[in-house]
Design a protein around this motif. Structure first.
Motif, short mmCIF file in Angstrom:
data_model
loop_
_atom_site.label_atom_id
_atom_site.label_comp_id
_atom_site.label_asym_id
_atom_site.label_seq_id
_atom_site.Cartn_x
_atom_site.Cartn_y
_atom_site.Cartn_z
N ARG A 72 0.78 -0.88 -0.20
CA ARG A 72 0.04 0.24 0.13
C ARG A 72 0.83 0.93 -0.82
NH1 ARG A 72 -2.32 -3.96 -0.44
NH2 ARG A 72 -1.63 -3.80 -2.28
N ASP A 73 1.33 0.82 0.53
CA ASP A 73 2.24 2.49 0.39
C ASP A 73 3.78 2.70 -0.51
OD1 ASP A 73 4.27 3.79 1.84
OD2 ASP A 73 6.16 2.91 2.73
N ARG A 74 3.37 1.88 -1.77
CA ARG A 74 4.55 1.84 -2.88
C ARG A 74 3.29 2.81 -4.10
NH1 ARG A 74 7.39 -3.27 -1.69
NH2 ARG A 74 5.83 -4.41 -1.93
N GLU A 75 2.06 1.47 -3.10
CA GLU A 75 1.39 2.52 -3.59
C GLU A 75 1.10 4.07 -3.56
OE1 GLU A 75 -2.48 -0.04 -3.15
OE2 GLU A 75 -1.49 -1.53 -4.66
N GLY A 76 0.67 3.98 -2.61
CA GLY A 76 0.44 5.81 -1.66
C GLY A 76 1.80 6.66 -2.61
N GLU A 77 3.23 5.95 -3.09
CA GLU A 77 4.20 6.88 -3.20
C GLU A 77 3.87 6.91 -4.89
OE1 GLU A 77 7.32 4.03 -3.22
OE2 GLU A 77 8.12 5.28 -0.92
N VAL A 78 3.86 6.23 -5.80
CA VAL A 78 3.04 6.45 -6.76
C VAL A 78 2.01 7.34 -7.11
CG1 VAL A 78 1.44 5.33 -8.90
CG2 VAL A 78 3.54 3.67 -7.83
N VAL A 79 0.94 7.85 -6.47
CA VAL A 79 -0.21 8.30 -6.58
C VAL A 79 0.54 9.83 -6.35
CG1 VAL A 79 -2.13 9.43 -5.62
CG2 VAL A 79 -1.93 6.81 -5.67
N ILE A 80 1.23 9.61 -5.19
CA ILE A 80 1.83 10.95 -4.49
C ILE A 80 2.72 11.66 -6.70
CG2 ILE A 80 4.01 12.55 -3.77
CD1 ILE A 80 2.73 10.82 -1.03
N GLY A 81 3.39 10.71 -6.62
CA GLY A 81 4.18 10.88 -8.10
C GLY A 81 3.33 11.51 -9.17
#
Length: 305
Positions: A72-81
């Motif tokens: 979920r954290d990796r998904e969050g990084e993608v969304v923030i990017g």
């Protein structure tokens, strides 16, 4: 009970108590066991096994929840990017008050390296896009709905990990309490057997125990391992010596003629403390039981730091 010490290893304890239960089932009526019956031993054994199984289950769950949090954290990084790329077209590449209003902190437009800041930024971006829907981009995956859903999933994953930490602590405490109760029950049974059976009675063997009358002399400790851990402390370990029920840990400073006993322990490890710094210290271990002592182990040397 020197001939039959209580195991410190949990798995050995469970195996030993399983043998004791079988002995109780076969002989409790014959020899007159009253307090530590097969049923009482079985109940303590079952409770310990169940508590140990629960710890394993919670640890497996912990691994799963940690993986989910990382995903979920990796998904969050993608969304923030993606949001960052979208807002760069609106705010420009350099940090300014608009970036701050969107939730970016530390005068940086980069994806935060700290987990807590990424979580907070996702929430801030969701609120920002709700107030500024004209800055959203569905094609780029930068919308209030996407940010909010990603935040909620990441927050839930973190909560699940935290809940598991608490559950694991509770399970470990319960396991330790159950194993402590089982050890107490084992010692109680052996004390009762001392009352009911002669030291040379072959029925001791039916319980998976040694005949107290035949306890041999201990064998020597084969080797000693030393680890200087700093601040004048040394951790001492050695392989268990057959028939030993205690160990005398002896030491001397280099150049000193005689060894002195630093401590006596029941387990094959010990801590030595307050040793002279920057000096070599020699250590040896002597295995012992009620019949006497073995010859000392080979000497090990360590520089104390």
């Amino acid at each position: 009970m020197a001939a039959n010490p209580t195991p410190t290893n949990d798995m050995v304890l469970l195996a030993r108590c399983h043998d004791l239960i079988k002995g109780c089932e076969a002989l409790e009526v014959e020899i007159g066991l009253k307090q530590n019956t097969a049923a009482a031993m079985q109940a303590a054994w079952d409770a310990a096994r169940a508590a140990q199984t629960e710890v394993g289950r919670v640890k497996t769950e912990r691994a799963q929840r940690r993986k989910n949090l990382r995903d979920r954290d990796r998904e969050g990084e993608v969304v923030i990017g993606r949001c960052r790329l979208r807002l760069t077209a609106v705010f420009g590449t350099g940090f300014n008050t608009q970036w701050g209003a969107a939730g970016f902190t530390d005068r940086s437009t980069m994806v935060p390296e700290v987990f807590a800041k990424r979580l907070s930024l996702l929430s801030s971006l969701a609120r920002y896009f709700e107030l500024k829907p004209e800055h959203e981009s569905m094609d780029m995956g930068a919308t209030a709905m996407i940010c909010e859903a990603t935040f909620e999933a990441l927050s839930a994953a973190r909560s699940a990990v935290n809940f598991n930490k608490s559950a694991l602590r509770t399970a470990v405490l319960a396991k330790n309490a159950a194993l402590k109760k089982l050890r107490k029950r084992m010692r109680s049974l052996i004390r009762e057997l001392w009352i009911l059976l002669p030291a040379d009675d072959a029925r001791w063997l039916r319980f998976g125990l040694k005949l107290p009358a035949r306890l041999p002399m201990p064998e020597p400790v084969e080797r000693v391992t030393l680890e200087a851990t700093g601040q004048g402390k040394v951790f001492v370990q050695w392989p268990p010596a057959p028939h030993a029920t205690r160990y005398r840990v002896q030491m001397r400073s280099m150049g000193t003629a005689e060894f002195t006993t630093a401590t006596t322990v029941a387990e094959p490890e010990a801590w030595l403390q307050d040793l002279p710094l920057d000096e070599f210290t020699e250590v040896r271990v002597i295995a012992a039981n009620k019949n006497g002592e073995a010859t000392p182990s080979p000497t090990a040397t360590v520089m104390v730091r």
